[in-house]
Design a protein around this motif. Structure first.
Motif, PDB file in Angstrom:
ATOM      1  N   PRO A 169     -29.445 -93.813 -49.308  1.00 37.93           N
ATOM      2  CA  PRO A 169     -28.729 -92.805 -48.513  1.00 37.93           C
ATOM      3  C   PRO A 169     -29.561 -91.589 -48.138  1.00 37.93           C
ATOM      4  CG  PRO A 169     -27.930 -92.876 -50.791  1.00 37.93           C
ATOM      5  CD  PRO A 169     -28.802 -94.063 -50.607  1.00 37.93           C
ATOM      6  N   TYR A 170     -30.636 -91.319 -48.881  1.00 41.71           N
ATOM      7  CA  TYR A 170     -31.457 -90.141 -48.570  1.00 41.71           C
ATOM      8  C   TYR A 170     -32.544 -90.446 -47.534  1.00 41.71           C
ATOM      9  CZ  TYR A 170     -33.706 -92.560 -52.459  1.00 41.71           C
ATOM     10  OH  TYR A 170     -34.219 -93.527 -53.286  1.00 41.71           O
ATOM     11  N   ILE A 171     -32.687 -91.684 -47.110  1.00 37.65           N
ATOM     12  CA  ILE A 171     -33.592 -92.019 -46.003  1.00 37.65           C
ATOM     13  C   ILE A 171     -32.759 -91.991 -44.728  1.00 37.65           C
ATOM     14  CG2 ILE A 171     -34.994 -93.844 -44.971  1.00 37.65           C
ATOM     15  CD1 ILE A 171     -35.981 -94.541 -47.736  1.00 37.65           C
ATOM     16  N   THR A 172     -33.161 -91.147 -43.794  1.00 37.24           N
ATOM     17  CA  THR A 172     -32.274 -90.790 -42.680  1.00 37.24           C
ATOM     18  C   THR A 172     -32.422 -91.674 -41.455  1.00 37.24           C
ATOM     19  OG1 THR A 172     -33.905 -89.139 -41.937  1.00 37.24           O
ATOM     20  CG2 THR A 172     -32.169 -88.379 -43.432  1.00 37.24           C
ATOM     21  N   HIS A 173     -33.493 -92.465 -41.329  1.00 41.83           N
ATOM     22  CA  HIS A 173     -33.643 -93.289 -40.132  1.00 41.83           C
ATOM     23  C   HIS A 173     -32.983 -94.653 -40.328  1.00 41.83           C
ATOM     24  CE1 HIS A 173     -37.236 -94.479 -42.574  1.00 41.83           C
ATOM     25  NE2 HIS A 173     -36.945 -95.678 -42.106  1.00 41.83           N
TER      26      HIS A 173
END
Length: 354
Positions: free
Chosen positions: A160-164
């Motif tokens: 969830p903390y990787i935005t792409h």
């Protein structure tokens, strides 16, 4: 082991402030070119991951998790046309799956949904909750093979903390070079730093290797929400410690070598086996300071989320105070955090170390 001298840790003790800029959104250009914080002694040393062979001894045993990340994120719609998203946590026999479901209004048991609309048009029937009526997961029966569906139409389940959104790079790099057993919805990230060249260098050093399998679940990203750690209910993950790995550990002990776990999932597998005597099954092992480790001597691991069970695990392994100091050093030196980030090398602290 005497744990009376250990503080009574609570959830707040495992919180820390992390600049958002240090959350790695993409992997390093080369797997083994990431940074390695050597925390195996009292003072931290800044290294490169490809230095690892020189930090191990001939006769040591590296244990990897050979799980394979499946393209577990699948989109679909209800009969009403409402959109939904599944994160497939587990594949069961008979074309059945267990999944997290993101939808505006949850369908009732018996409802039909369509997955991969316009691509594979898979029909799925909601059987109910899992593992029981109060379970957080949903149990479906599909009209086709779930693995084939995911391979054709699924998306890489990035944290969830990787935005792409997932790309071809993620499909290649959010997977270890030795991934074998499909079933994980998150990568065993410490193992992402190993490439063929580094594995050859470890062989040349005389470092042996073995494998366990633990299918990493989405629960690995969930922060603990209860201030008292004893009130936390740990998520389930399936693991296996093969007979060949058990024998490799015994031989390592006989020759005086050290068992080096690559990643917290490997620690969970090995210590679950040691504690229960069961070489395969579901584990809910919750490792916090005071835990008596029986197998693992050293640990290669990435940097973990605040208030997570994995922060508690590494604090139990290397000592709470030592981990706090290492994280402060890593933040000050601009290390990259979480799944695509840098790594640490840790030694097991003596029992009772605060």
């Amino acid at each position: 082991m005497n744990t009376a001298s250990l503080p009574a840790y609570t959830l707040s003790d495992f919180d820390f402030d992390l600049p958002e800029s240090l959350i790695a959104q993409h992997p390093a250009n080369e797997r083994s070119a990431s940074r390695l914080l050597d925390g195996s002694a009292a003072a931290p040393v800044d290294r490169i991951f490809r230095d690892l062979p020189g930090l191990l001894n001939p006769g040591d045993l590296l244990v990897f998790n050979d799980t394979k990340v499946i393209k577990a994120r699948v989109f679909g719609e209800k009969a009403s046309g409402g959109k939904l998203e599944l994160l497939i946590e587990r594949v069961l026999p008979g074309h059945e799956i267990v999944a997290h479901m993101k939808v505006s209004k949850k369908p009732l048991p018996g409802a039909h949904i369509r997955l991969a609309v316009g691509q594979a048009d898979c029909d799925a029937v909601l059987l109910g909750r899992w593992p029981d009526e109060q379970g957080a997961l949903f149990h479906f029966k599909l009209d086709q093979d779930p693995y084939a569906l995911m391979e054709r139409c699924g998306h890489v389940p990035l944290p969830p903390y990787i935005t792409h959104t997932d790309t071809a790079e993620d499909e290649r790099r959010y997977q270890t070079v030795f991934a074998r057993a499909p079933g994980a919805v998150a990568a065993p990230t410490a193992a992402l730093h190993f490439d063929d060249t580094l594995l050859q260098a470890l062989d040349a050093r005389g470092v042996e290797h073995a494998h366990v399998t633990l299918h990493v679940g989405a629960g690995t990203f969930q922060p603990v929400k209860t201030e008292q750690l004893t009130e936390h209910v740990m998520h389930r993950e399936w693991y296996e410690v093969p007979e060949a790995t058990q024998q490799a550990i015994a031989r390592c002990r006989e020759r005086g070598g050290r068992v080096v776990a690559v990643g917290t999932t490997t620690v969970r597998s090995l210590e679950s086996w040691a504690r229960s005597g069961e070489s395969t099954g579901d584990t809910q092992i919750f490792i916090t300071p005071g835990f008596a480790f029986q197998v693992v001597d050293r640990l290669v691991t990435n940097f973990h989320l605040p208030k997570s069970t994995l922060m508690m695990l590494v604090s139990a392994f290397a000592g709470y105070t030592h981990i706090r100091q290492l994280y402060q050093h890593a933040i000050a030196q601009g290390y990259r955090f979480f799944s695509y980030g840098d790594a640490m090398l840790l030694s097991r602290a003596p029992a009772g170390t605060p």
